[in-house]
Design an enzyme around this catalytic site. Structure first.
Site, PDB file in Angstrom:
ATOM      1  N   GLN A 112      11.282  -1.055  -1.156  1.00 44.57           N
ATOM      2  CA  GLN A 112      11.567  -0.586  -2.512  1.00 44.57           C
ATOM      3  C   GLN A 112      12.683   0.463  -2.470  1.00 44.57           C
ATOM      4  O   GLN A 112      12.460   1.591  -2.047  1.00 44.57           O
ATOM      5  CB  GLN A 112      10.314   0.030  -3.128  1.00 44.57           C
ATOM      6  CG  GLN A 112       9.121  -0.899  -3.187  1.00 44.57           C
ATOM      7  CD  GLN A 112       7.879  -0.203  -3.728  1.00 44.57           C
ATOM      8  OE1 GLN A 112       7.953   0.628  -4.641  1.00 44.57           O
ATOM      9  NE2 GLN A 112       6.735  -0.536  -3.154  1.00 44.57           N
ATOM     10  N   GLN A 130       7.741   1.660   0.733  1.00 47.89           N
ATOM     11  CA  GLN A 130       8.679   2.583   0.129  1.00 47.89           C
ATOM     12  C   GLN A 130       9.757   2.942   1.153  1.00 47.89           C
ATOM     13  O   GLN A 130       9.589   2.733   2.356  1.00 47.89           O
ATOM     14  CB  GLN A 130       7.944   3.835  -0.346  1.00 47.89           C
ATOM     15  CG  GLN A 130       6.865   3.530  -1.394  1.00 47.89           C
ATOM     16  CD  GLN A 130       6.029   4.748  -1.732  1.00 47.89           C
ATOM     17  OE1 GLN A 130       6.265   5.411  -2.730  1.00 47.89           O
ATOM     18  NE2 GLN A 130       5.045   5.031  -0.895  1.00 47.89           N
ATOM     19  N   LEU A 188       0.848  -1.188   0.000  1.00 44.33           N
ATOM     20  CA  LEU A 188       0.000   0.000   0.000  1.00 44.33           C
ATOM     21  C   LEU A 188       0.884   1.239   0.000  1.00 44.33           C
ATOM     22  O   LEU A 188       1.446   1.616   1.035  1.00 44.33           O
ATOM     23  CB  LEU A 188      -0.924  -0.008   1.224  1.00 44.33           C
ATOM     24  CG  LEU A 188      -1.937  -1.160   1.247  1.00 44.33           C
ATOM     25  CD1 LEU A 188      -2.706  -1.175   2.558  1.00 44.33           C
ATOM     26  CD2 LEU A 188      -2.907  -1.047   0.072  1.00 44.33           C
ATOM     27  N   GLU A 189       1.010   1.874  -1.134  1.00 41.86           N
ATOM     28  CA  GLU A 189       1.938   2.987  -1.295  1.00 41.86           C
ATOM     29  C   GLU A 189       1.331   4.331  -0.930  1.00 41.86           C
ATOM     30  O   GLU A 189       1.987   5.365  -1.057  1.00 41.86           O
ATOM     31  CB  GLU A 189       2.478   2.994  -2.733  1.00 41.86           C
ATOM     32  CG  GLU A 189       3.224   1.714  -3.074  1.00 41.86           C
ATOM     33  CD  GLU A 189       3.851   1.716  -4.457  1.00 41.86           C
ATOM     34  OE1 GLU A 189       3.887   2.792  -5.081  1.00 41.86           O
ATOM     35  OE2 GLU A 189       4.300   0.650  -4.905  1.00 41.86           O
ATOM     36  N   ASN A 190       0.080   4.312  -0.478  1.00 38.10           N
ATOM     37  CA  ASN A 190      -0.565   5.558  -0.067  1.00 38.10           C
ATOM     38  C   ASN A 190      -0.842   5.572   1.427  1.00 38.10           C
ATOM     39  O   ASN A 190      -1.727   6.270   1.906  1.00 38.10           O
ATOM     40  CB  ASN A 190      -1.871   5.756  -0.846  1.00 38.10           C
ATOM     41  CG  ASN A 190      -1.618   5.877  -2.346  1.00 38.10           C
ATOM     42  OD1 ASN A 190      -0.822   6.701  -2.764  1.00 38.10           O
ATOM     43  ND2 ASN A 190      -2.274   5.045  -3.131  1.00 38.10           N
TER      44      ASN A 190
END
Length: 564
Positions: A448, A420, A389-391
């Site tokens: 990442q 991230q 979940l990048e948000n």
């Protein structure tokens, strides 16, 4: 993140200012008492004073009972938590506590003789016992005892603080009473030979006894759950749990029943000690279109990208892009997953991605994620899920969702994360907290190392993408922040087309793996110790890797599998 002070300064301070003593486990005499008060922090910070407001109490992690101390240093404060105890002159006392974290100190001042301290230099993520002894002076009636961390380091935890020796007349904590019955006992995740049990913590408990059909079969300390193994297939069992402490064993919980499955082998193969993870694209964006069967055998974990959001908050679905993948049918997809699993590979479903809109921010959405993810695992044969979940995410409710899924899926669940770089800069970030919250069921965090720009390393220095130092110094934050080495992987693009920035050659990835696992091929940054248990590496994506002739997996895969 605060800049970490020089470890050479730290060592010198320890040797010259505190008179570092060896870890000594003194033996208390029969008449000795614990002159420390509230050493289990069950009454909050009563009797304790923490510098600069650095201390609080938490319910997890704890060594025993329901509370522990959490103290957070800063760049100018070492998070010293102390209390003054009443002692008897000319007497010897054994000072001890259980701690988690790096550079955690235990000591005593004002002894009237030689003040003492001891410390733990490495943070393994597990509880470690610190112990030393001191002797009071001929006129000493009070001594200050303390724990503290180190400037700029992550928070540390302490529990079961004790000062055993002759009673100085200042009073002691009352002895424990027999604990009550555990509540919330639940059974789930049955296999042909095992059942998962979880229950609620009981105040004052030192541990728990587990009963199977009326017979005690296990004793559990430091946890409120366990897996009962050695069961027969297709059989119903009754389980109960009791709590115990020094005062004795309390009553059993109400019993729960569970039935094992019909037999056969575990449908989910175990993840190897060192694993290569690759994301598989369920869409065509110019990379090589693949079926699951086309994915290189170098990959041990294949993360299917991505699950889809539904109208129900938290709930996910999966829609195979048959048209975009050249007519790939759901039946072929399921058969290919089964074949990969038969070959010892794990195929999991990734939740999120750059455009993912899945939100888990309350109990209802947490349950919806767990229920829908488990249903998809059963339908397609996925071995688990990946959280990408990048948000942002909510640590409290994501933890609830993942624990619920684990209870449903059992010990074979494969759980990975792909945060991230910014999400893992500090243990206070929600992603990092979630990883630590589910550490006991977490397979690997493949951060990442791309699309991020410059970031801080664990030494407080700024590193830019594209170097060995960027990979090793940022991995060090996770390794020293509480994750086990087996739960840390390096996530990189498979080619320059796989990300907007951050691509490095497979040689750089392999050098970083060597540096972390063996202490060789490092850049200017070299970790203070090696991590031979490092899990491995990850790439986005298997499709971009195939587009580049599998250069990434053919180079990095053998390196990962040959780690010590």
């Amino acid at each position: 993140m605060n800049r970490i002070r020089s470890l050479s300064l730290l060592s010198a301070a320890v040797l010259t200012a505190t008179g570092l003593t060896a870890l000594a486990a003194g033996t208390a005499r029969a008449a000795d008492v614990n002159v420390a008060r509230n050493g289990g922090y069950e009454n909050g910070l009563a009797n304790w004073t923490c510098s600069a407001g650095s201390g609080t109490t938490v319910s997890s992690p704890v060594h025993t009972g329901t509370a522990a101390l959490k103290a957070t240093p800063s760049g100018q404060d070492n998070a010293r938590c102390a209390q003054t105890v009443t002692v008897k002159p000319g007497s010897t006392y054994t000072l001890s506590t259980w701690v988690q974290g790096s550079y955690v100190y235990l000591g005593a001042t004002g002894t009237g003789t030689s003040d003492v301290s001891t410390w733990t230099p490495g943070g393994t993520g597990a509880w470690q016992k610190l112990s030393t002894t001191f002797t009071t002076g001929a006129n000493t009636t009070q001594v200050t005892v303390y724990t503290h961390g180190w400037y700029g380091q992550p928070a540390y935890f302490a529990d079961e603080f004790s000062v055993f020796g002759p009673d100085g007349g200042g009073g002691t904590d009352p002895g424990p009473s027999v604990p009550g019955a555990p509540g919330g006992l639940a059974a789930g995740g049955p296999t042909a030979s095992s059942v998962n049990l979880t229950w609620n913590a009981v105040a004052g408990a030192a541990g728990y006894h587990v009963y199977q059909d009326g017979q005690r079969v296990k004793t559990v300390t430091g946890a409120t759950g366990t897996t009962v193994t050695g069961l027969a297939a297709s059989t119903t069992y009754s389980f109960a749990v009791s709590a115990y402490n020094a005062a004795g064993e309390g009553p059993k919980s109400p019993a729960v029943s569970a039935t094992t499955t019909s037999g056969g082998t575990n449908p989910n193969p175990s993840v190897p000690k060192h694993a290569l993870t690759g994301y598989w694209q369920n869409f065509n964006n110019g990379a090589t279109v693949q079926r699951i069967s086309d994915v290189s055998a170098q990959y041990d974990i294949i993360a299917v990208s991505f699950a889809d959001a539904t109208a129900t908050p938290g709930a996910i679905a999966f829609n195979l892009d048959s048209a975009g993948l050249g007519g790939y049918t759901a039946a072929q997809f399921k058969a290919d997953i089964a074949a990969k699993k038969a070959a010892g590979k794990s195929v999991i479903l990734s939740v999120g991605g750059e455009k993912g809109t899945i939100t888990v921010n309350d109990s209802a959405s947490a349950n919806a994620l767990a229920d829908s993810a488990y249903a998809l695992m059963q339908e397609y044969g996925f071995s688990g899920i990946d959280i990408d979940l990048e948000n942002g995410l909510n640590a409290t409710y994501m933890t609830q969702a993942l624990r619920s899924l684990s209870q449903k899926a059992g010990p074979g669940l494969v759980l990975t994360m792909a945060p991230q770089t910014i999400d893992m800069q500090s243990t206070s970030n929600a992603y990092f907290r979630t990883a630590l919250n589910v550490k006991d069921i977490l397979t690997v965090v493949n951060m990442q190392y791309y699309n991020s720009g410059a970031m801080l390393g664990c030494d407080g220095k700024v590193y830019s993408q594209g170097s060995v130092d960027f990979l090793t110094a940022l991995a060090c934050i996770q390794l020293e922040g509480g994750l086990d080495a087996s739960q840390v992987g390096l996530g990189l693009p498979a080619s320059t087309s796989g990300a907007g920035s951050g691509y490095v050659s497979p040689t750089v990835v392999n050098n970083a793996l060597d540096c972390l696992a063996r202490g060789t091929n490092c850049g200017s940054f070299k970790p203070s110790k090696t991590y031979p248990g490092l899990r491995g590496a990850m790439t986005w994506s298997t499709n971009w890797d195939a587009k580049a002739g599998s250069a990434w997996s053919n180079a990095v895969g053998p390196k990962v599998h040959a780690l010590p």
